[in-house]
Structures are given as C-alpha cells and as structure tokens.
Scaffold this active site. Structure first.
Site, mmCIF file in Angstrom:
data_model
loop_
_atom_site.group_PDB
_atom_site.id
_atom_site.type_symbol
_atom_site.label_atom_id
_atom_site.label_comp_id
_atom_site.label_asym_id
_atom_site.label_seq_id
_atom_site.Cartn_x
_atom_site.Cartn_y
_atom_site.Cartn_z
ATOM 1 N N SER A 1 36.431 38.767 38.607
ATOM 2 C CA SER A 1 36.405 37.860 37.464
ATOM 3 C C SER A 1 34.985 37.421 37.172
ATOM 4 O O SER A 1 34.367 36.690 37.957
ATOM 5 C CB SER A 1 37.273 36.631 37.745
ATOM 6 O OG SER A 1 37.139 35.688 36.700
ATOM 7 N N HIS B 1 37.754 41.517 35.082
ATOM 8 C CA HIS B 1 38.624 40.482 34.526
ATOM 9 C C HIS B 1 37.761 39.524 33.721
ATOM 10 O O HIS B 1 36.786 38.960 34.235
ATOM 11 C CB HIS B 1 39.347 39.747 35.651
ATOM 12 C CG HIS B 1 40.404 38.814 35.158
ATOM 13 N ND1 HIS B 1 41.648 39.240 34.762
ATOM 14 C CD2 HIS B 1 40.395 37.466 34.990
ATOM 15 C CE1 HIS B 1 42.366 38.204 34.374
ATOM 16 N NE2 HIS B 1 41.616 37.113 34.497
ATOM 17 N N ASP C 1 37.831 36.190 31.361
ATOM 18 C CA ASP C 1 38.574 35.003 30.924
ATOM 19 C C ASP C 1 37.946 34.411 29.673
ATOM 20 O O ASP C 1 36.772 34.014 29.688
ATOM 21 C CB ASP C 1 38.574 33.942 32.022
ATOM 22 C CG ASP C 1 39.442 34.329 33.213
ATOM 23 O OD1 ASP C 1 40.594 34.747 32.991
ATOM 24 O OD2 ASP C 1 38.965 34.223 34.354
ATOM 25 N N MET D 1 38.287 31.209 27.341
ATOM 26 C CA MET D 1 38.875 29.866 27.344
ATOM 27 C C MET D 1 38.417 29.087 26.115
ATOM 28 O O MET D 1 37.249 29.155 25.731
ATOM 29 C CB MET D 1 38.431 29.106 28.602
ATOM 30 C CG MET D 1 38.760 29.789 29.910
ATOM 31 S SD MET D 1 38.130 28.781 31.291
ATOM 32 C CE MET D 1 38.639 29.772 32.686
ATOM 33 N N HIS E 1 41.735 38.203 29.469
ATOM 34 C CA HIS E 1 42.756 37.172 29.658
ATOM 35 C C HIS E 1 42.466 36.033 28.679
ATOM 36 O O HIS E 1 41.505 35.275 28.856
ATOM 37 C CB HIS E 1 42.681 36.704 31.121
ATOM 38 C CG HIS E 1 43.614 35.603 31.476
ATOM 39 N ND1 HIS E 1 43.480 34.875 32.646
ATOM 40 C CD2 HIS E 1 44.705 35.092 30.850
ATOM 41 C CE1 HIS E 1 44.443 33.976 32.715
ATOM 42 N NE2 HIS E 1 45.198 34.080 31.641
ATOM 43 N N MET F 1 43.029 32.669 27.521
ATOM 44 C CA MET F 1 43.539 31.340 27.852
ATOM 45 C C MET F 1 43.243 30.417 26.682
ATOM 46 O O MET F 1 42.386 29.522 26.752
ATOM 47 C CB MET F 1 42.913 30.844 29.155
ATOM 48 C CG MET F 1 43.425 31.576 30.365
ATOM 49 S SD MET F 1 42.906 30.829 31.929
ATOM 50 C CE MET F 1 41.350 31.673 32.153
ATOM 51 N N MET G 1 49.629 33.469 37.421
ATOM 52 C CA MET G 1 48.591 32.557 37.863
ATOM 53 C C MET G 1 49.031 31.945 39.189
ATOM 54 O O MET G 1 50.141 31.426 39.314
ATOM 55 C CB MET G 1 48.353 31.458 36.832
ATOM 56 C CG MET G 1 47.804 31.946 35.500
ATOM 57 S SD MET G 1 46.202 32.795 35.655
ATOM 58 C CE MET G 1 45.184 31.519 36.416
ATOM 59 N N ASP H 1 46.105 35.909 39.929
ATOM 60 C CA ASP H 1 44.800 35.317 39.650
ATOM 61 C C ASP H 1 44.774 33.886 40.175
ATOM 62 O O ASP H 1 45.532 33.035 39.708
ATOM 63 C CB ASP H 1 44.551 35.336 38.140
ATOM 64 C CG ASP H 1 43.189 34.790 37.750
ATOM 65 O OD1 ASP H 1 42.421 34.380 38.636
ATOM 66 O OD2 ASP H 1 42.894 34.776 36.534
#
Length: 224
Positions: free
Chosen positions: A8, A33, A35, A37, A66, A68, A137, A175
């Site tokens: 990540s 990975h 993220d 956000m 991912h 979020m 998660m 994760d």
C-alpha cells in the site's frame, strides 16, 4: 489459487515515491494498492488521479485502486482512465451497487467490493457472482498502522466458504494490520491477496517486500 502481496503506497515516503515503488517491484511485487480518500467517507484525505497517472507511466504493476470515497460511482471513469486495473468501491458508500459494478466492467476493468469490519457479508448475497474481488477491511479504514481486528478472521473464512459453495473464482483481499503476527491467520482463513503498508515501507522497503513475497510463495507451494 494465486497469492499476492499488494504493497500500500499510502505508507510510502512520498518524497521518494518512485524509488519506493521500484523497490517493491524489484522484490517481486506484482500489485500496488492505491488508496484514494476523500475526507468524507473516511477522515483522511490521500491523493487523487494526477498521482495515479504519474506513477502509471513508470510502472507495469497491477494497479489495485481502492476508492474510499462517498458516491464512488462518480469517479469510476476517471479512475479507469488514470490507469487502474482493479477498481474497488465500498458497499457502504454506494447507493446503486449493482449498477456501479456494471460501470466498472464497462470500462474494461476488474471490479472489487470493499466491506468495513462490521459490515455483514449478506451485502454480497446478490452480487458476489458479479465481482472479481472482495476486499475485507481488517481495520476501520482511514489510517495506517492500525491493529488487526481479530473477529475479521472468521469473516474471511465465511466469505471463502460462500465463494467455494457457489463455485466462483473471486479473490479475497484483506487490508489492515497485516504483518508477521497476523498474516497466517488471514491466509489460513482463505485470503489470497494481502495489503501491507507500514509492514513493507520503511527503512528496508525492498527487503521487507521480499520477505512477505517469499512467505506467500512458500505458502502457495505448501498448499497447492
């Protein structure tokens, strides 16, 4: 079943992000990975599509993006254009989940559904056969370096049972809090893609990534 480490980059040193990515790729990582956000669905704000586009130009890894974010369907097309290979959206953040999965597939990308620790697997009852991956998660999302939530192990096991019972080919990604003390619990329960952030990135990024990749390779050989 294939087993993969997905480092990540949220835990990477952004002052030398390119070097950090090269280190995990040189160690054998095939996934990254990523993220995204928005400060709404989770408290933190990370980075956006310009960053993804810039690293896409210099990486051949599988980009596991991912989202979020609230109403993730708003960003499916832009995520795909930025270079994602897998687009994962949260069931909790999406009003029309079935439609969003279709949109992801229409862009030519794989579709993943993410569930927070306390979200029931029943959310997947009618869509499990439509997705390529489920991301469970194992911490409450939004921050790195959290402790693995123990009850998630049973949830991983239940999901693997659901997948096998229906004869599906769906990856289980986990994760949160994945490190040497927790990795075997997740693997034995049925996870096959492991996201690791703070356990990989740091003073010895390449060495750390190599250690976990070897562990996964040995596990796969032992259980093949």
């Amino acid at each position: 079943m294939h087993y993969e480490l997905a480092p990540s980059i949220l835990s990477a040193d952004f002052a030398k992000l390119g070097e950090e990515i090269q280190a995990v790729e040189a160690a054998g990582a095939r996934y990254l990975h990523i993220d995204v956000m928005d400060g709404m669905f989770v408290p933190s704000i990370s980075f956006g599509f310009p960053v993804i586009k810039s690293i896409r130009r210099n990486s051949s890894s599988i980009f596991d993006v991912h989202l979020m974010v609230e109403q993730p369907e708003r960003y499916i097309e832009e995520t795909a254009k930025s270079g994602a290979d897998i687009i994962t959206i949260h069931a909790e953040a999406c009003t029309h989940l079935d439609r969003a999965i279709e949109w992801i597939h229409q862009t030519g990308k794989k579709a993943g559904i993410a569930l927070n620790p306390s979200t029931s697997l029943h959310v997947l009852d009618y869509i499990l056969d439509k997705v390529d991956m489920v991301l469970l998660m194992t911490v409450n999302p939004g921050f790195g370096n959290q402790k693995y939530i123990d009850y998630c192990t049973e949830k991983i096991s239940s999901l693997r049972h659901m997948i096998e019972e229906r004869g599906l080919d769906v990856d289980i990604e986990v994760d949160g809090g994945i490190k040497e003390e927790t990795i075997h619990a997740a693997l034995d329960a049925g996870a096959n893609i492991l996201v690791a952030g703070s356990a990989v990135f740091g003073a010895a990024t390449g060495e750390n990534a190599g250690k976990y990749i070897k562990l996964l390779k040995d596990y796969q050989e032992k259980n093949s």
